[in-house]
Design a protein around this motif. Structure first.
Motif, PDB file in Angstrom:
ATOM      1  N   ALA A  28      44.936  17.746 -18.233  1.00 54.93           N
ATOM      2  CA  ALA A  28      44.002  18.017 -17.126  1.00 54.93           C
ATOM      3  C   ALA A  28      43.720  16.727 -16.352  1.00 54.93           C
ATOM      4  N   LEU A  29      43.540  15.642 -17.092  1.00 50.65           N
ATOM      5  CA  LEU A  29      43.252  14.357 -16.432  1.00 50.65           C
ATOM      6  C   LEU A  29      44.457  13.891 -15.619  1.00 50.65           C
ATOM      7  N   ARG A  30      45.627  14.054 -16.157  1.00 50.92           N
ATOM      8  CA  ARG A  30      46.836  13.700 -15.401  1.00 50.92           C
ATOM      9  C   ARG A  30      46.939  14.530 -14.121  1.00 50.92           C
ATOM     10  N   ALA A  82      37.127  19.331 -13.889  1.00 50.49           N
ATOM     11  CA  ALA A  82      37.194  20.291 -12.777  1.00 50.49           C
ATOM     12  C   ALA A  82      36.035  20.056 -11.816  1.00 50.49           C
ATOM     13  N   GLU A  83      34.876  19.696 -12.384  1.00 48.22           N
ATOM     14  CA  GLU A  83      33.691  19.444 -11.564  1.00 48.22           C
ATOM     15  C   GLU A  83      33.821  18.116 -10.809  1.00 48.22           C
ATOM     16  N   TRP A  84      34.331  17.108 -11.474  1.00 42.64           N
ATOM     17  CA  TRP A  84      34.457  15.785 -10.855  1.00 42.64           C
ATOM     18  C   TRP A  84      35.554  15.743  -9.787  1.00 42.64           C
ATOM     19  N   PHE A  85      36.591  16.525 -10.018  1.00 42.03           N
ATOM     20  CA  PHE A  85      37.767  16.458  -9.131  1.00 42.03           C
ATOM     21  C   PHE A  85      38.065  17.842  -8.550  1.00 42.03           C
ATOM     22  N   PRO A  86      37.199  18.340  -7.664  1.00 42.13           N
ATOM     23  CA  PRO A  86      37.420  19.692  -7.127  1.00 42.13           C
ATOM     24  C   PRO A  86      38.750  19.816  -6.396  1.00 42.13           C
ATOM     25  N   GLY A  87      39.195  18.702  -5.814  1.00 36.67           N
ATOM     26  CA  GLY A  87      40.463  18.736  -5.072  1.00 36.67           C
ATOM     27  C   GLY A  87      41.668  18.994  -5.956  1.00 36.67           C
ATOM     28  N   ALA A  88      41.516  18.768  -7.257  1.00 39.62           N
ATOM     29  CA  ALA A  88      42.646  18.981  -8.172  1.00 39.62           C
ATOM     30  C   ALA A  88      42.836  20.465  -8.479  1.00 39.62           C
ATOM     31  N   ARG A  89      41.865  21.287  -8.114  1.00 38.57           N
ATOM     32  CA  ARG A  89      41.944  22.742  -8.315  1.00 38.57           C
ATOM     33  C   ARG A  89      42.361  23.101  -9.747  1.00 38.57           C
ATOM     34  N   LEU A  90      41.584  22.580 -10.673  1.00 41.78           N
ATOM     35  CA  LEU A  90      41.915  22.823 -12.088  1.00 41.78           C
ATOM     36  C   LEU A  90      41.572  24.244 -12.530  1.00 41.78           C
ATOM     37  N   TRP A  91      40.721  24.920 -11.790  1.00 41.02           N
ATOM     38  CA  TRP A  91      40.459  26.348 -11.996  1.00 41.02           C
ATOM     39  C   TRP A  91      40.915  27.100 -10.753  1.00 41.02           C
ATOM     40  N   PRO A  92      41.260  28.397 -10.918  1.00 35.62           N
ATOM     41  CA  PRO A  92      41.586  29.197  -9.725  1.00 35.62           C
ATOM     42  C   PRO A  92      40.375  29.266  -8.777  1.00 35.62           C
ATOM     43  N   ALA A 155      51.711  35.037  -9.207  1.00 32.37           N
ATOM     44  CA  ALA A 155      52.701  35.115  -8.119  1.00 32.37           C
ATOM     45  C   ALA A 155      52.966  33.773  -7.437  1.00 32.37           C
ATOM     46  N   ALA A 156      51.969  32.878  -7.408  1.00 33.45           N
ATOM     47  CA  ALA A 156      52.128  31.639  -6.622  1.00 33.45           C
ATOM     48  C   ALA A 156      52.924  30.554  -7.331  1.00 33.45           C
ATOM     49  N   GLY A 157      53.403  30.815  -8.539  1.00 33.12           N
ATOM     50  CA  GLY A 157      54.151  29.772  -9.250  1.00 33.12           C
ATOM     51  C   GLY A 157      54.581  30.255 -10.619  1.00 33.12           C
ATOM     52  N   ASP A 158      54.876  29.278 -11.502  1.00 32.56           N
ATOM     53  CA  ASP A 158      55.412  29.613 -12.829  1.00 32.56           C
ATOM     54  C   ASP A 158      54.336  29.631 -13.914  1.00 32.56           C
ATOM     55  N   MET A 159      53.103  29.312 -13.520  1.00 29.76           N
ATOM     56  CA  MET A 159      52.055  29.140 -14.524  1.00 29.76           C
ATOM     57  C   MET A 159      51.226  30.416 -14.684  1.00 29.76           C
ATOM     58  N   LEU A 160      50.314  30.408 -15.644  1.00 27.08           N
ATOM     59  CA  LEU A 160      49.608  31.653 -15.977  1.00 27.08           C
ATOM     60  C   LEU A 160      48.834  32.184 -14.782  1.00 27.08           C
ATOM     61  N   PHE A 161      48.236  31.286 -14.000  1.00 32.80           N
ATOM     62  CA  PHE A 161      47.497  31.703 -12.810  1.00 32.80           C
ATOM     63  C   PHE A 161      48.215  31.172 -11.566  1.00 32.80           C
ATOM     64  N   GLY A 162      49.528  31.171 -11.640  1.00 30.79           N
ATOM     65  CA  GLY A 162      50.367  30.719 -10.523  1.00 30.79           C
ATOM     66  C   GLY A 162      50.571  29.223 -10.589  1.00 30.79           C
ATOM     67  N   THR A 163      49.621  28.478 -10.040  1.00 33.30           N
ATOM     68  CA  THR A 163      49.723  27.009 -10.090  1.00 33.30           C
ATOM     69  C   THR A 163      49.026  26.493 -11.353  1.00 33.30           C
ATOM     70  N   TRP A 164      49.314  25.242 -11.685  1.00 36.89           N
ATOM     71  CA  TRP A 164      48.808  24.619 -12.924  1.00 36.89           C
ATOM     72  C   TRP A 164      47.274  24.676 -12.973  1.00 36.89           C
ATOM     73  N   SER A 165      46.737  25.071 -14.115  1.00 38.98           N
ATOM     74  CA  SER A 165      45.279  25.122 -14.260  1.00 38.98           C
ATOM     75  C   SER A 165      44.898  24.734 -15.683  1.00 38.98           C
ATOM     76  N   ILE A 166      43.604  24.714 -15.923  1.00 38.97           N
ATOM     77  CA  ILE A 166      43.105  24.383 -17.264  1.00 38.97           C
ATOM     78  C   ILE A 166      43.630  25.379 -18.293  1.00 38.97           C
ATOM     79  N   VAL A 167      43.892  26.593 -17.889  1.00 38.43           N
ATOM     80  CA  VAL A 167      44.428  27.577 -18.837  1.00 38.43           C
ATOM     81  C   VAL A 167      45.780  27.095 -19.377  1.00 38.43           C
TER      82      VAL A 167
END
Ligand SMILES: N[C@@H](CCC(=O)N[C@@H](CS)C(=O)NCC(=O)O)C(=O)O
Length: 217
Positions: A28-30, A82-92, A155-167
């Motif tokens: 997540a930090l990366r 996720a709170e500190w770095f909203p731009g990283a979109r770590l949650w959907p 649909a938006a990618g290969d990850m569980l919620f499309g793009t990379w997330s905390i999940v």
């Protein structure tokens, strides 16, 4: 970026080969792209207990240090990032989808004890096992969850919620276990495992794990 205030974030982790809880917030930090210092405490050594007690309120890793502030528990660290770095979109972004993602992440954090105990993460291992009924039940639930996420939100990618997330951070150690222990998977879950393990950060972590000193016999 909302935080951090301190000039240097430090993530205290265990061995990359086997510390599955450390891997999660490290990923997540990366994903934030923010530079951080990594401090490793080798587990299962004569000095480990003292080092862990000195570094962490729970005597466990991971811990994220922001100056005087120590944040423990892998999922709490991910939430904080996720709170500190909203731009990283770590949650959907969508609140309803985000609620589902939080459920999936928390289910991993609090569950699947049989799988975690019987098939511990070991990035140097490649073998073939027949899991116990209890572990297989965990595997079946994880695969059902993965299939559902991929079908409904992927649909938006290969990850569980499309793009990379905390999940994905939370389930990445499971992906390594499925590969290490030769777990038979349906095509959707097999493709997800491949996608997670092929990410640059996962490759970096794995390469570094393979260079670590082995436990003293
Ligand atoms: N629930 C914690 C689990 C942390 C944990 O169990 N960490 C292991 C390493 S993966 C640890 O510190 N073990 C050392 C010990 O228990 O002595 C989290 O999510 O961070």
């Amino acid at each position: 970026m909302v935080r951090p205030f301190s000039p240097e974030l430090q993530l205290v982790i265990g061995d990359k080969r086997k510390s599955s809880w450390s891997l999660r917030p490290w990923l997540a930090l990366r994903a934030t792209g923010y530079p951080f210092r990594e401090r490793k405490i080798l587990l299962d050594r004569s000095t480990t207990r003292d080092e862990l007690e000195a570094a962490s309120p729970t005597g466990k890793v991971p811990v994220l240090l922001d100056g005087e502030l120590a944040i423990w528990e892998s999922l709490a660290i991910c939430e904080t990032l996720a709170e500190w770095f909203p731009g990283a979109r770590l949650w959907p972004e969508d609140p309803g989808v985000r609620a589902r993602a939080r459920g999936a992440a928390t289910e991993m954090h609090g569950g699947f004890a049989d799988l975690r105990r019987e098939l511990p993460m070991d990035l140097t291992l490649r073998t073939q096992v027949t899991p116990s009924a209890a572990s297989q039940a965990d595997i079946d639930r994880i695969c059902a969850l993965w299939r559902d996420c991929r079908a409904r939100f992927g649909a938006a990618g290969d990850m569980l919620f499309g793009t990379w997330s905390i999940v994905d951070c939370m389930y990445a150690p499971v992906a390594t276990r499925f590969r290490s222990y030769g777990i038979r998977l349906d095509p959707v879950c097999a493709a997800y495992v491949d996608a997670v393990l092929a990410t640059p950060d996962m490759r970096t972590w794995t390469e570094e794990a393979l260079l670590e000193p082995r436990d003293p016999g």
